[in-house]
Design an enzyme around this catalytic site. Structure first.
Site, mmCIF file in Angstrom:
data_model
loop_
_atom_site.group_PDB
_atom_site.id
_atom_site.type_symbol
_atom_site.label_atom_id
_atom_site.label_comp_id
_atom_site.label_asym_id
_atom_site.label_seq_id
_atom_site.Cartn_x
_atom_site.Cartn_y
_atom_site.Cartn_z
ATOM 1 N N SER A 216 55.904 72.455 0.748
ATOM 2 C CA SER A 216 56.345 72.796 -0.610
ATOM 3 C C SER A 216 57.191 71.655 -1.157
ATOM 4 C CB SER A 216 57.072 74.145 -0.633
ATOM 5 O OG SER A 216 58.096 74.173 0.310
ATOM 6 N N GLY A 218 58.985 71.762 -4.003
ATOM 7 C CA GLY A 218 59.877 72.289 -5.045
ATOM 8 C C GLY A 218 59.123 72.508 -6.338
ATOM 9 N N GLY A 221 55.253 71.837 -6.808
ATOM 10 C CA GLY A 221 54.171 72.625 -6.230
ATOM 11 C C GLY A 221 53.988 72.412 -4.741
ATOM 12 N N GLY A 247 59.838 79.876 -1.796
ATOM 13 C CA GLY A 247 59.014 79.481 -0.645
ATOM 14 C C GLY A 247 58.427 80.693 0.070
ATOM 15 N N ASP A 248 59.192 81.786 0.117
ATOM 16 C CA ASP A 248 58.705 83.002 0.778
ATOM 17 C C ASP A 248 57.523 83.583 -0.005
ATOM 18 O OD1 ASP A 248 60.938 82.512 2.307
ATOM 19 O OD2 ASP A 248 62.182 83.921 1.184
#
Ligand SMILES: O=P(O)(O)OC[C@@]1(O)O[C@H](CO)[C@@H](O)[C@@H]1O
Length: 306
Positions: A216, A218, A221, A247-248
Site C-alpha cells: 500500500s 498511502g 493506492g 489498510g485493513d
C-alpha cells in the site's frame, strides 16, 4: 466463511479535538469506541459487505468484555479466546483543523503459553470450513515472533489461502513460511527489504517467499506483484479524512476478491475503493458505502512492466 485473526485485539478509541498541540491540554469533542485491532477491522468490513466472517484471536479483562459486547452489534461471529491479561486500548486523535490523525497503541496483554496453545487448537478447528484466512496486526507480549509463521504453516497444511498483514520480525519470519499474500505498507516493505523504490521492494519481498505482494502506497493506492503480473491501482483523486484502518479495508477487499475468484485487477479495484471509502468514514473498520459504490467505477488499474 472467511476467518480473521487478531492476536492483539484492541478497544479502539477515536478522539476528535479542535486542534492538537504538543504540551497542551485538550477538550475532546467526540469519543467513539469500537472493537478494533487490524483483523477485527477487516472482519467488520467483510461483514458489512455481506460475507460470512469469523473473528478469532484473544480478548480479556474489562476492555475485552466491552470489545466483545460491541462485537455482538456486528455481523461478525466471535471466536476469541479468553486471556487473563486485559485487552489493550488504542487511541486515534483526530485534529479537526488539519484533518491529521495521531495514533497511540498500547502494547497489549502478556499472553501465556497455555493461552497460546488454546488459541492454536481453536485456530486449527476453525480452519475446517474456512475459504480464506487473514493474520493481522502486531503481536502482544508473550507471543513468540514466529507465531505468524506457525499459523501460516497450519493454514497451508489445511489447504486454506492465507494473507499476512504485519510488520518487523513477525513479517520477515511469516514471509519465509510462504503465505499466499502479504500486504505491507511502503515503510514496512522498505524495512524488510532495505529497498525504498516500491517496485524493487515489492519484487524483493516476493522472492522471500510470498506468492503475491500487495504494497500500500498511502494516497497513491496499491502496487501488486503477483504470479500473473504487476499492477498499479489508484483512486481517481486523493481523499481527505481519517486514514486509520484504510489498510485493513484494503485487506478486506483483497480477501473478498480472492474468495469470489475475481481476477487481480478487480481485486485491486475493490481494495482501493474500500480503502478510500474508509478514509471518508470517521473510524477504522467502517466505510462510506455510497462512496465505495461510486469509487468502484472510478479506480484506475494499469498493468506495469516488471
Ligand atoms: O498495533 P497494531 O496491531 O499494529 O495496530 C493496531 C491498530 O492501530 O491498527 C488499526 C488500524 O489499522 C487500529 O484500529 C488498531 O487498533
Amino acid at each position: 466463511m472467511i476467518l480473521t485473526v487478531t492476536l492483539n485485539t484492541a478497544l479502539d478509541l477515536t478522539y476528535r479535538v479542535p486542534a492538537l498541540t504538543p504540551h497542551a491540554s485538550h477538550r475532546v469533542t467526540q469519543v467513539i469506541e469500537r472493537p478494533g485491532g487490524k483483523g477485527l477491522n477487516v472482519a467488520r468490513v467483510l461483514g458489512a459487505l455481506g460475507y460470512e466472517t469469523v473473528a478469532t484471536g484473544f480478548a480479556g479483562g474489562a476492555t475485552g468484555a466491552t470489545l466483545r459486547d460491541l462485537l455482538t452489534t456486528t455481523p461478525v461471529r466471535d471466536e476469541l479466546v479468553e486471556t487473563a491479561g486485559p485487552t489493550r486500548r488504542t487511541v486515534a486523535v483526530v485534529d479537526t483543523a488539519s484533518g491529521d490523525t495521531t495514533q497511540l497503541n498500547e502494547p497489549g496483554p502478556n499472553v501465556t503459553a497455555a493461552e497460546w496453545n488454546a488459541f492454536r487448537t481453536r485456530f486449527t478447528e476453525l480452519l475446517d470450513g474456512t475459504r480464506a484466512v487473514a493474520l493481522c496486526g502486531s503481536l502482544p507480549p508473550g507471543i513468540h515472533v514466529g507465531a505468524y509463521a506457525e499459523l501460516i504453516r497450519l493454514a497451508r497444511t489445511a489447504g486454506v489461502p492465507v494473507l499476512l498483514d504485519t510488520s518487523g520480525e513477525p513479517l520477515r519470519r511469516g514471509i519465509a513460511a510462504r503465505p499466499d499474500l502479504v500486504k505491507p505498507n511502503a515503510e514496512e516493505l522498505a524495512q524488510l527489504t532495505g529497498a525504498r523504490e516500491p517496485h524493487r521492494a515489492t519484487r524483493d519481498a516476493r522472492r522471500r517467499g510470498a506468492h503475491a505482494v500487495i504494497s500500500s502506497l498511502g494516497p497513491e493506492g496499491l502496487l501488486a506483484a503477483t504470479p500473473e503480473g504487476l499492477w498499479r491501482a489508484a483512486p481517481p483523486a486523493a481523499v481527505k479524512g481519517n486514514p486509520t484502518g484504510a489498510g485493513d479495508s484494503a485487506v478486506a477487499g483483497l480477501l473478498s476478491g480472492l474468495v469470489d475468484g475475481a481476477p487481480w485487477p478487480d481485486r485491486l479495484i475493490r481494495a482501493v475503493a474500500l480503502s478510500a471509502a474508509t478514509v471518508l468514514s470517521p473510524v477504522a473498520g467502517e466505510f462510506d458505502a455510497t462512496a465505495y459504490e461510486e469509487l468502484l467505477t472510478r479506480v484506475k488499474v494499469s498493468e506495469e512492466t516488471p
